[in-house]
Structure formats: structure tokens, C-alpha cells
Design a protein around this motif. Structure first.
Motif, mmCIF file in Angstrom:
data_model
loop_
_atom_site.group_PDB
_atom_site.id
_atom_site.type_symbol
_atom_site.label_atom_id
_atom_site.label_comp_id
_atom_site.label_asym_id
_atom_site.label_seq_id
_atom_site.Cartn_x
_atom_site.Cartn_y
_atom_site.Cartn_z
ATOM 1 N N THR A 236 0.846 -1.193 0.000
ATOM 2 C CA THR A 236 0.000 0.000 0.000
ATOM 3 C C THR A 236 0.879 1.240 0.000
ATOM 4 O O THR A 236 1.849 1.313 0.765
ATOM 5 C CB THR A 236 -0.899 0.042 1.253
ATOM 6 O OG1 THR A 236 -1.699 -1.137 1.293
ATOM 7 C CG2 THR A 236 -1.799 1.272 1.235
ATOM 8 N N ARG A 237 0.560 2.191 -0.842
ATOM 9 C CA ARG A 237 1.241 3.482 -0.773
ATOM 10 C C ARG A 237 0.461 4.354 0.203
ATOM 11 O O ARG A 237 -0.619 4.832 -0.112
ATOM 12 C CB ARG A 237 1.341 4.128 -2.148
ATOM 13 C CG ARG A 237 2.110 5.432 -2.127
ATOM 14 C CD ARG A 237 2.501 5.922 -3.513
ATOM 15 N NE ARG A 237 1.367 6.044 -4.418
ATOM 16 C CZ ARG A 237 1.463 6.335 -5.710
ATOM 17 N NH1 ARG A 237 2.659 6.500 -6.254
ATOM 18 N NH2 ARG A 237 0.389 6.427 -6.461
ATOM 19 N N VAL A 238 1.032 4.558 1.373
ATOM 20 C CA VAL A 238 0.349 5.320 2.416
ATOM 21 C C VAL A 238 0.257 6.790 2.050
ATOM 22 O O VAL A 238 -0.756 7.449 2.307
ATOM 23 C CB VAL A 238 1.079 5.148 3.775
ATOM 24 C CG1 VAL A 238 0.496 6.069 4.834
ATOM 25 C CG2 VAL A 238 1.020 3.704 4.225
ATOM 26 N N ALA A 239 1.328 7.310 1.467
ATOM 27 C CA ALA A 239 1.326 8.734 1.123
ATOM 28 C C ALA A 239 2.434 9.038 0.140
ATOM 29 O O ALA A 239 3.432 8.317 0.061
ATOM 30 C CB ALA A 239 1.516 9.585 2.388
ATOM 31 N N LEU A 266 6.640 14.489 7.430
ATOM 32 C CA LEU A 266 6.395 14.785 6.026
ATOM 33 C C LEU A 266 4.989 15.352 5.886
ATOM 34 O O LEU A 266 4.120 15.113 6.743
ATOM 35 C CB LEU A 266 6.531 13.538 5.151
ATOM 36 C CG LEU A 266 7.817 12.708 5.255
ATOM 37 C CD1 LEU A 266 7.681 11.634 6.322
ATOM 38 C CD2 LEU A 266 8.155 12.049 3.920
ATOM 39 N N VAL A 267 4.755 16.061 4.806
ATOM 40 C CA VAL A 267 3.424 16.591 4.532
ATOM 41 C C VAL A 267 2.996 16.130 3.146
ATOM 42 O O VAL A 267 3.719 16.325 2.156
ATOM 43 C CB VAL A 267 3.409 18.133 4.598
ATOM 44 C CG1 VAL A 267 2.027 18.660 4.232
ATOM 45 C CG2 VAL A 267 3.803 18.606 5.994
ATOM 46 N N ASP A 268 1.804 15.504 3.088
ATOM 47 C CA ASP A 268 1.231 15.100 1.806
ATOM 48 C C ASP A 268 0.769 16.354 1.080
ATOM 49 O O ASP A 268 -0.098 17.086 1.573
ATOM 50 C CB ASP A 268 0.063 14.139 2.042
ATOM 51 C CG ASP A 268 -0.428 13.493 0.765
ATOM 52 O OD1 ASP A 268 -0.708 14.233 -0.200
ATOM 53 O OD2 ASP A 268 -0.556 12.252 0.724
ATOM 54 N N GLU A 269 1.359 16.608 -0.077
ATOM 55 C CA GLU A 269 1.108 17.873 -0.768
ATOM 56 C C GLU A 269 -0.251 17.926 -1.454
ATOM 57 O O GLU A 269 -0.687 18.989 -1.886
ATOM 58 C CB GLU A 269 2.227 18.140 -1.768
ATOM 59 C CG GLU A 269 3.579 18.332 -1.092
ATOM 60 C CD GLU A 269 4.625 18.893 -2.031
ATOM 61 O OE1 GLU A 269 4.601 18.524 -3.224
ATOM 62 O OE2 GLU A 269 5.449 19.692 -1.582
ATOM 63 N N THR A 301 8.936 1.007 3.370
ATOM 64 C CA THR A 301 10.003 1.380 2.441
ATOM 65 C C THR A 301 9.742 2.772 1.897
ATOM 66 O O THR A 301 8.594 3.126 1.601
ATOM 67 C CB THR A 301 10.077 0.383 1.273
ATOM 68 O OG1 THR A 301 10.147 -0.946 1.782
ATOM 69 C CG2 THR A 301 11.296 0.646 0.407
ATOM 70 N N LEU A 302 10.795 3.543 1.771
ATOM 71 C CA LEU A 302 10.701 4.862 1.149
ATOM 72 C C LEU A 302 11.206 4.767 -0.282
ATOM 73 O O LEU A 302 12.292 4.249 -0.535
ATOM 74 C CB LEU A 302 11.542 5.882 1.923
ATOM 75 C CG LEU A 302 11.187 6.073 3.399
ATOM 76 C CD1 LEU A 302 12.111 7.113 4.032
ATOM 77 C CD2 LEU A 302 9.734 6.474 3.572
ATOM 78 N N ASP A 323 7.569 8.495 -1.599
ATOM 79 C CA ASP A 323 6.413 7.614 -1.445
ATOM 80 C C ASP A 323 6.673 6.699 -0.257
ATOM 81 O O ASP A 323 7.729 6.050 -0.186
ATOM 82 C CB ASP A 323 6.187 6.782 -2.704
ATOM 83 C CG ASP A 323 5.625 7.614 -3.842
ATOM 84 O OD1 ASP A 323 4.714 8.429 -3.583
ATOM 85 O OD2 ASP A 323 6.087 7.456 -4.979
ATOM 86 N N VAL A 324 5.729 6.643 0.654
ATOM 87 C CA VAL A 324 5.825 5.767 1.824
ATOM 88 C C VAL A 324 5.013 4.507 1.511
ATOM 89 O O VAL A 324 3.783 4.567 1.388
ATOM 90 C CB VAL A 324 5.284 6.459 3.092
ATOM 91 C CG1 VAL A 324 5.422 5.543 4.303
ATOM 92 C CG2 VAL A 324 6.009 7.782 3.327
ATOM 93 N N VAL A 325 5.728 3.398 1.329
ATOM 94 C CA VAL A 325 5.105 2.145 0.893
ATOM 95 C C VAL A 325 5.143 1.133 2.028
ATOM 96 O O VAL A 325 6.198 0.915 2.640
ATOM 97 C CB VAL A 325 5.824 1.577 -0.345
ATOM 98 C CG1 VAL A 325 5.208 0.253 -0.775
ATOM 99 C CG2 VAL A 325 5.769 2.587 -1.488
#
Length: 358
Positions: A236-239, A266-269, A301-302, A323-325
Motif C-alpha cells: 500500500t502506498r500510504v502517502a 512529512l506533509v502530503d502535498e 520502504t521509502l 512515497d511511503v510504501v
């Protein structure tokens, strides 16, 4: 049985890095280079545990480190051969196949080199299904499989063999030895039958590393890579978020656990969500606006948002778009016994895991 090619080894290295959740990949790529150079002299054979006789002796190989990076003082090359021979001498029988102590990082790839050196096949199984910091944190331990005898060989060639039943006591003794031996040691442990590994191991994990590498190494669009990772790993890609703040501090930890703690904000843009990552040499916890989105034993994983490549923790900088996976671990790790051994409580995180099941 499958004989690995040079291309397979390259993909294997990429997959081991993806699953490492670690800081410095130098040792992984150094081992890949050694294996590539040695391939013309022999074969690396990968087989399923079911291809072995149930009573065949198999043994886990892995580096244990305590304060010294393997890349800072590279192995001579005979350390694991020495450990295997010590196990054979202790048990009075020959080892039939090797398996990795952990499916990722340096321990994921090093059995390939040992297989080339000994002509022994590598089993497509391991007892972690990911990387965990302690040698006691295995599914074999959950299944009651003895961790010993344990053969240990250090950077100076000094060696020891341990007989210890309790895996937690083994952890303490091995870590203490590693410090005395120079900061890292090659080890062989969990000698067991193929039947025991089949019953209590996690299977297909070596092949999984190759498949991850095939996806990430391909010249394809990043979004296409994510689709394939989801299909393969249930990831899953969290953000997709930009690093805004980094901080580090130290606190006392038990022997064997890392002492340096780091937090990333981090901030999701797109959504504006605040992503918080809590790290102790790997990402242990992912919070989205304060809610738990992932926690160890989840594999976090980044990846570079631009290229879809693994970004190691040492390379993260403020301003990076990542991407935070999240990849689920093997189901056994989400049972009560599994979470007690390798979940948030084992790392001092007093929280209920969102994937917990009976």
C-alpha cells in the motif's frame, strides 16, 4: 530447482535493499559485486524446501553486527564456510542446504556467496520473511525449533560455538561475543531438518526478492511499478509526501537494539495530511494525522516519487518528495505470539497493531 543468472543476482540485490528498511546499503551491493565476480566459477542453486529430503540438515546464515559496519571492515571470505564446518563437526553430519536468517538487507543476499563457495543449494525460505534486529525474532523460535548450536566467527578469524536453548539468552551471548570479536561476526544457527523449516519457516522469500528487483529495475513508469508491487506484495502506498522536518535523539535500549532514534515529519502535498515516521535503524511506526497507519512488523520502504527507487534513510533530506510504501509481513507475525516477539511491544511501543488477528 533454479540456477540463478547474473541478471537474477542484480534483481536479488535490489529486492534485498527494498526489504531492508535500513540505513546503509553498501554491504548489500558489495556482496552483489562479489557474487557477480564469482558466478563464472560456479552455480547458485535455489530450491524449495519441498525438494529436500525431510531429514536433510539445513542451517541459517547471517551477519550479526554491534557497532561496526561490515563495509568498514570487509570479510575475508571464509567466515561462513568456517561456521558451516563447525556446525557439521558439532552435529556429526553434513549440511545439505543453506537458508538466510532474514529475507532482506545483507543477510538476504549473503547465502548466495556461501552457496557458490560450498556448492550447497539455497532454500527459498527464511525464518523472518523480512529483516528483524534480533536473532531470537524468528518463526522458528515461535515454533520451538532450537537456535543452537550456534557457530560464530569474527573479523579477526576468532571463533566460538555456543550451546544455549533459550533464544533470548542466545541473543545476549552472541551480541556480547560480537563486541569482543570486533563489531561484527558471521554466524550459522538454527540447524534443523528440512521438515522443521517447512513447518515453521516462511516460504518463497528469496524468489520474492528477485521479483521485486525485476519490477524496480525495469525501465517503466513509476505508477506502473506501484501497480506491480501491489499485485506482488499486497503493498500500500500510504502517502506521497515531502520531508519537512528531521530530528534525532538517543535513549537507552536493550542489548542488541539500536540506540539512535530518528523521527521524520512529512506533509502530503495533495491532502495536507501530516505523516510521522518513527525510526530505530528501520521505520517502526507510521502515523497519519496521529493515527497508526503502519507499525513493525509491517515492512515500510521509502521510494523516490520521481524514479520509484529505494531511498535509504541516510540519504533522506528535508525537501525530498517520497512515497511511503507499506508491505505486510507474514501472517504469523500478526498473531499474539508474533506481535509479542516482533511487534510494537518488543520495541517499546505501547500500541495495538492494526493488523492483529487471532
Amino acid at each position: 530447482m533454479r540456477t540463478l543468472t547474473s541478471i537474477d543476482v542484480g534483481h536479488f540485490s535490489t529486492g534485498a535493499n527494498f526489504l531492508a528498511c535500513h540505513i546503509d546499503p553498501a554491504a548489500v551491493f558489495a556482496y552483489e559485486d562479489m557474487i557477480q565476480r564469482a558466478l563464472p566459477t560456479g552455480d547458485v542453486r535455489l530450491l524449495s524446501v519441498g525438494e529436500l529430503d525431510p531429514e536433510d540438515l539445513v542451517v541459517a546464515l547471517g551477519f550479526v553486527t554491534q557497532g561496526l559496519a561490515i563495509a568498514d571492515m570487509p570479510p575475508v571470505g571464509d567466515e561462513f564456510i568456517g561456521c558451516i564446518r563447525e556446525i557439521e563437526k558439532k552435529l556429526g553430519r553434513k549440511v545439505s542446504a543453506l537458508y538466510s536468517l532474514a529475507a532482506g538487507n545483507i543477510n538476504g543476499i549473503l547465502p548466495l556467496m556461501a552457496g557458490l563457495q560450498t556448492a550447497l543449494p539455497i532454500v527459498d525460505s527464511d525464518p523472518m520473511g523480512r529483516v528483524l534486529p534480533l536473532i531470537s525474532q524468528t518463526t522458528l523460535s515461535l515454533g520451538g525449533v532450537d537456535i543452537s548450536p550456534i557457530a560464530v566467527m569474527g573479523v579477526t578469524g576468532e571463533r566460538a560455538t555456543l550451546d544455549v536453548k533459550d533464544p533470548h539468552r542466545a541473543e545476549t551471548l552472541v551480541r556480547s561475543l560480537v563486541i569482543e570479536l570486533g563489531g561484527w561476526a558471521a554466524t550459522a544457527m538454527y540447524p534443523c531438518t528440512a521438515k522443521q523449516l517447512r513447518e515453521h519457516g516462511i516460504h518463497g522469500t528469496m524468489t520474492r526478492m528477485i521479483k521485486i528487483g525485476e519490477i524496480l529495475d525495469a525501465e517503466e513508469a513509476v505508477e506502473r511499478k506501484y501497480v506491480q508491487l501491489v499485485d506482488l506484495l499486497n503493498a500500500t502506498r500510504v502517502a506521497r509526501a515531502r520531508v519537512r522536518h528531521m530530528e534525532s535523539f538517543s535513549r537507552e535500549r536493550e542489548l542488541g537494539l539500536p540506540t539512535q532514534t530518528t523521527s521524520l515529519t512529512l506533509v502530503d502535498e495533495v491532502t495536507g495530511h501530516i505523516i510521522r515516521l518513527e525510526i530505530e535503524n528501520e521505520i517502526l511506526l507510521v502515523l497519519v494525522d496521529g493515527a497508526v497507519a503502519a507499525a513493525v512488523p509491517d515492512i515500510v520502504t521509502l521510494l523516490s516519487a520521481e524514479f520509484g527507487r529505494v531511498v535509504n534513510l541516510d540519504d533522506v533530506r528535508v525537501g525530498h518528495l517520497l512515497d511511503v510504501v507499506v508491505t505486510p509481513a507474514a501472517p504469523i507475525w500478526y498473531t499474539d505470539a508474533g506481535l509479542n516477539l516482533a511487534g510494537p511491544p518488543a520495541f517499546g511501543l505501547p500500541l495495538q497493531h492494526p493488523r492483529r488477528h487471532d
